[in-house]
Design an enzyme around this catalytic site. Structure first.
Site, PDB file in Angstrom:
ATOM      1  N   CYS A  80       0.835  -1.204   0.000  1.00  9.90           N
ATOM      2  CA  CYS A  80       0.000   0.000   0.000  1.00  9.90           C
ATOM      3  C   CYS A  80       0.878   1.265   0.000  1.00  9.90           C
ATOM      4  O   CYS A  80       1.470   1.589  -1.018  1.00  9.90           O
ATOM      5  CB  CYS A  80      -0.975  -0.026   1.172  1.00  9.90           C
ATOM      6  SG  CYS A  80      -2.386   1.082   0.942  1.00  9.90           S
ATOM      7  N   HIS A 168      -3.822  -5.371   0.793  1.00  7.87           N
ATOM      8  CA  HIS A 168      -3.282  -5.879   2.053  1.00  7.87           C
ATOM      9  C   HIS A 168      -3.398  -7.403   2.102  1.00  7.87           C
ATOM     10  O   HIS A 168      -4.479  -7.933   2.363  1.00  7.87           O
ATOM     11  CB  HIS A 168      -4.021  -5.253   3.244  1.00  7.87           C
ATOM     12  CG  HIS A 168      -3.698  -3.809   3.450  1.00  7.87           C
ATOM     13  ND1 HIS A 168      -2.641  -3.392   4.238  1.00  7.87           N
ATOM     14  CD2 HIS A 168      -4.274  -2.686   2.963  1.00  7.87           C
ATOM     15  CE1 HIS A 168      -2.581  -2.061   4.220  1.00  7.87           C
ATOM     16  NE2 HIS A 168      -3.568  -1.613   3.459  1.00  7.87           N
ATOM     17  N   GLU A 170      -2.230  -9.359   4.356  1.00  8.90           N
ATOM     18  CA  GLU A 170      -2.184  -9.867   5.724  1.00  8.90           C
ATOM     19  C   GLU A 170      -3.560 -10.049   6.341  1.00  8.90           C
ATOM     20  O   GLU A 170      -3.696 -10.745   7.352  1.00  8.90           O
ATOM     21  CB  GLU A 170      -1.336  -8.943   6.606  1.00  8.90           C
ATOM     22  CG  GLU A 170      -1.907  -7.562   6.862  1.00  8.90           C
ATOM     23  CD  GLU A 170      -1.608  -6.548   5.781  1.00  8.90           C
ATOM     24  OE1 GLU A 170      -1.816  -5.348   6.016  1.00  8.90           O
ATOM     25  OE2 GLU A 170      -1.168  -6.953   4.669  1.00  8.90           O
TER      26      GLU A 170
END
Length: 511
Positions: A80, A168, A170
Site C-alpha cells: 500500500c 493488504h 495480511e
C-alpha cells in the site's frame, strides 16, 4: 537466525503483517521507518517489508526514508503506502484516487509467471484501503496485477526482487494473501521456516546463559499469568535455583487469586515468595480517579514493594520481566518518541537505586507465541490457558477511585462471571473476559423495595494476540444466568450490561 525486517510507516496492519510472517515460522522484527537509514543488511536479514501508512506520499511531511542502500540488495515488498513510496521515489506519479478504494476488490488480471503471484488465481479477492493510487509507473517498473479500478494493483522492478502491492495480503479478506506472503517469504527471500517454539526455547536458554553471570541471582515478578510464568520456566531452565520469584498481592487481584496462584507454582519447582501488600496499594490509590494516575500509582508502589523484597536476595543482579512484543511496540511510535496510549507497567527503566539490570526473554513474542512456547515447556494447562489479566488488575476495571469495598464488590461479580464461563465450557473459547465496575448507580426493584445500586459491565472478547479483538457472541441464556446470579449473590449490584464493542475502535480494557 534468519529474519525479515518490517519498516513501519504507522499502519494499523503492521503488526498483523508480522503475525502472518511468523505463522510461516520465520522470525521478523518491526522497526520504525526512521531506522531505515541505520539498517545494516547483515547476512541474516533475508528481506524487507515496507508497511502501509495513514499518511499520503504526496504530503510534504510524509515518511520518505532513503531506501537506496536496501533496494536491489535484498528482496523488498512494499504494501500500500510502501508500494506508492517505491513508485514515487523511482520517478512515478501518485495521485488521489478518482474513487477512494476501501474494502473488497478482485484481481482481474494477474501475471501467473511472477514469483510473487505463484499459485494465485485471476478473480482472487483482495482487500484495499487507500485514498491515493499509482497513476504512472517509473521506467523499469512492470505491472503484474490489476483490478477493475486500479491498473497498478501490483508491480515488480526489473533487475531486482522488489515488489509493490496496492492491497493488504495480511488480512483474512484477501483470500490468497497467505499464499502471496508465502511466495515472498519462502520462495523469494528463501527463508528456511526454522523458527519454531522448540527452536525459540533452545536459543532463548542459550542467550540467557550467555547473558547472566554464573553467580548472578535473578528476581522475577510473578503474576500467575502466561507471560511471567513462561518467562520463569525459561529462566529456570537456564539458571535453575538462582531464579527468585516474587508474587505481590496488590489487593487488586481476582477473587482468591493470591492463594490459587501460589498453589499453582508449587509443582513447578520455582522458588516463589508471596507478599501481601494490599494496604500499601490502597493507600497509594486513595482519592485517585484518573486512569493514568492509577496506573502510575500502582506501578510506583509495586516498584517500592519489589525493591524491598529484592534487597533480601543476596547477589541479585537482574530483574526479569514478562514483557511481550505488543508492549514494546505500543511504547515506541514510528516517529521516535512515544505517544503514550497507556503506560505499560513492565516496559522501561527501573529506579537507579535498585541497581538491577533488566532481562526480558519474551520481548520479541506475541501473546499466542508465548502460549506456544509455554506448551513446549509443558506449562500446566490451568496457567497456560489462563486469560490475560492487566498488570494494574482490577484497579483499571473499577472506573473512578479505588476502595477496598469496591474491590470486594467487583471480585465477587467477576468471580461469578469467570466461574460460569468455565462451568459452561466457554472459558477457552474466549480470549479475555472480566467485569467492570461502573461509576454510576441505577434504580432497581428487589422484592417490594426500591434499590439504588451499582452497575457492572461484562466484557468478553475473541482474539489471537490482543492487537485486534471482537466481542464474544455469548449465548443469551448464558448471559441471562450470569446477570441473574450476580444480582442475586452480590449485594450492592442491581444491573448488569454487556459490552459489544470491538477493538478497534474500543480497547479491551475500559481504562
Amino acid at each position: 537466525m534468519e529474519r525479515l525486517i518490517i519498516l513501519d510507516f504507522g499502519s494499523q496492519y503492521t503488526q498483523l503483517i508480522a503475525r502472518r510472517i511468523r505463522e510461516l515460522h520465520v522470525f521478523c522484527e518491526i522497526h520504525p521507518y526512521t531506522h531505515a537509514s541505520n539498517l545494516v543488511l547483515s547476512d541474516d536479514i533475508r528481506g524487507v517489508v515496507l508497511s502501509g501508512s495513514p499518511c499520503s506520499v504526496r504530503d510534504e511531511n510524509s515518511p520518505n526514508p532513503d531506501l537506496s542502500h536496501i533496494l536491489g540488495q535484498v528482496p523488498v515488498l512494499g504494501v500500500c503506502y510502501g508500494a506508492q513510496l517505491l513508485a514515487q521515489q523511482g520517478g512515478g506519479e501518485v495521485l488521489p484516487a478518482t474513487i477512494r478504494e476501501y474494502g473488497r476488490a478482485r484481481l482481474t488480471s494477474l501475471d501467473g509467471s511472477s514469483p510473487l503471484l505463484t499459485d494465485m488465481h485471476t478473480d482472487s479477492q483482495v482487500w484495499m484501503s487507500h485514498g491515493d493510487t499509482i497513476k504512472v509507473l517509473p521506467a523499469g517498473y512492470n505491472i503484474i496485477a490489476s483490478t477493475p479500478e486500479v491498473d497498478v494493483a501490483a508491480f515488480k522492478i526489473e533487475g531486482q526482487e522488489t515488489y509493490g502491492i496496492q492491497f493488504h495480503p495480511e488480512v483474512t479478506h484477501s483470500t490468497e494473501g497467505k499464499q502471496l506472503l508465502y511466495n515472498f517469504v519462502v520462495n523469494i527471500c528463501q527463508c528456511a521456516q526454522s523458527w519454531t517454539p522448540d527452536h525459540f526455547v533452545d536459543s532463548a536458554v542459550e542467550a540467557l546463559q550467555n547473558t547472566i553471570g554464573p553467580d548472578d541471582q535473578v528476581i522475577l515478578g510473578l503474576s500467575g499469568g502466561v507471560d511471567s510464568s513462561v518467562a520463569a520456566l525459561l529462566l529456570h531452565r537456564a539458571i535453575g535455583p538462582r531464579l527468585h520469584g516474587i508474587f505481590v498481592d496488590n489487593g487488586l487481584l481476582r477473587q482468591d487469586e493470591f492463594a490459587t496462584v501460589l498453589k499453582a507454582y508449587e509443582g513447578l519447582g520455582l522458588n516463589v515468595t508471596g507478599v501481601n501488600a494490599a494496604p500499601e496499594f490502597y493507600a497509594a490509590l486513595a482519592g485517585i480517579s484518573d486512569p493514568e494516575g492509577k496506573r502510575k500509582a500502582i506501578g510506583r508502589t509495586f516498584i517500592e514493594v519489589f525493591d524491598r523484597e529484592a534487597q533480601k536476595v543476596q547477589g541479585a543482579r537482574w530483574l526479569a520481566q514478562g514483557t511481550i512484543y505488543p508492549d514494546v511496540i505500543e511504547s515506541v511510535s514510528v516517529h521516535g518518541s512515544s505517544v503514550t496510549i497507556k503506560s505499560h507497567h513492565n516496559v522501561g527503566g527501573l529506579p537507579e537505586k535498585m541497581n538491577l539490570k533488566i532481562v526480558e526473554p519474551l520481548r520479541m513474542l506475541f501473546k499466542d507465541e508465548v502460549r506456544e512456547v509455554g506448551a513446549a515447556l509443558e506449562l500446566p494447562a490451568e496457567i497456560l490457558n489462563r486469560h490475560p489479566f492487566p498488570g494494574p488488575g482490577l484497579g483499571i476495571r473499577i472506573l473512578g477511585d479505588i476502595t477496598p469495598e469496591k474491590v470486594d464488590l467487583l471480585q465477587r461479580a467477576d468471580g461469578v462471571f469467570i466461574n460460569l464461563l468455565k462451568q459452561h465450557g466457554l472459558y477457552e473459547h474466549v480470549w479475555q473476559a472480566g467485569a467492570m465496575l461502573l461509576p454510576v448507580q441505577s434504580v432497581g426493584v428487589m422484592g417490594d423495595e426500591r434499590t439504588y445500586e451499582r452497575v457492572v459491565a461484562l466484557r468478553a472478547v475473541t482474539s489471537v494476540d490482543g492487537m485486534t479483538a471482537d466481542w464474544a457472541h455469548l449465548p443469551y441464556d448464558f448471559l441471562a444466568e450470569v446477570s441473574n446470579k450476580i444480582i442475586n449473590q452480590v449485594r450492592g449490584i442491581n444491573r448488569v450490561v454487556y459490552d459489544i464493542s470491538s477493538k478497534p475502535p474500543a480497547t479491551i480494557e475500559w481504562e
